[in-house]
Design a protein around this motif. Structure first.
Motif, short mmCIF file in Angstrom:
data_model
loop_
_atom_site.label_atom_id
_atom_site.label_comp_id
_atom_site.label_asym_id
_atom_site.label_seq_id
_atom_site.Cartn_x
_atom_site.Cartn_y
_atom_site.Cartn_z
N GLU A 9 -1.78 4.72 0.27
CA GLU A 9 -2.13 3.53 -0.48
C GLU A 9 -2.68 2.44 0.44
O GLU A 9 -3.67 1.77 0.14
CB GLU A 9 -0.88 3.01 -1.20
CG GLU A 9 -1.15 2.45 -2.56
CD GLU A 9 0.17 2.16 -3.25
OE1 GLU A 9 0.82 1.18 -2.84
OE2 GLU A 9 0.51 2.90 -4.16
N ALA A 10 -2.06 2.24 1.62
CA ALA A 10 -2.51 1.25 2.59
C ALA A 10 -3.89 1.61 3.13
O ALA A 10 -4.77 0.74 3.28
CB ALA A 10 -1.50 1.14 3.72
N ALA A 11 -4.12 2.88 3.39
CA ALA A 11 -5.42 3.32 3.89
C ALA A 11 -6.49 3.11 2.84
O ALA A 11 -7.62 2.70 3.15
CB ALA A 11 -5.35 4.78 4.31
N ALA A 12 -6.17 3.36 1.58
CA ALA A 12 -7.15 3.18 0.51
C ALA A 12 -7.50 1.71 0.34
O ALA A 12 -8.68 1.35 0.16
CB ALA A 12 -6.60 3.75 -0.79
N SER A 13 -6.50 0.83 0.40
CA SER A 13 -6.79 -0.60 0.24
C SER A 13 -7.58 -1.13 1.44
O SER A 13 -8.48 -1.97 1.29
CB SER A 13 -5.49 -1.39 0.06
OG SER A 13 -4.73 -1.34 1.24
#
Length: 104
Positions: A9-13
């Protein structure tokens, strides 16, 4: 598994933020290109009257140059004749002065 999900999720954001920044940068570059193209007006087409070869102009330049050259040559001749005349006059006066000194 939630740890892996949080990382994803952090990588996507982060990728979304990075792609937004890249899009803003690309938009700024495109805007600069458009502004540059609008600031440079198109060059006017050459005027055919001024771009044609003018024979009369070159004839006038040639005549003026010839007159100047002839004037310079005549001036040089006049200076030379004057120098010869002054030299002859001084020689005659010196000769007369010597004769006057001998007889006097």
């Amino acid at each position: 598994m939630s740890d892996a999900l949080a990382k994803a999720e952090a990588a996507a954001s982060e990728a979304a933020v990075n792609s937004a920044a890249v899009q803003v940068a690309l938009a700024a570059v495109e805007l600069a290109k458009l502004a540059q193209n609008q600031q440079q007006p198109a060059a006017p087409p050459p005027d055919p009257a001024t771009s044609q070869f003018s024979v009369g102009k070159w004839i006038a330049i040639g005549l003026a140059g010839s007159v100047c050259a002839i004037s310079l040559a005549l001036s040089a001749i006049a200076v030379a004749v004057g120098a010869v005349a002054v030299t002859c006059c001084l020689l005659v006066l010196r000769s007369m002065w010597r004769d006057y000194q001998r007889k006097g």
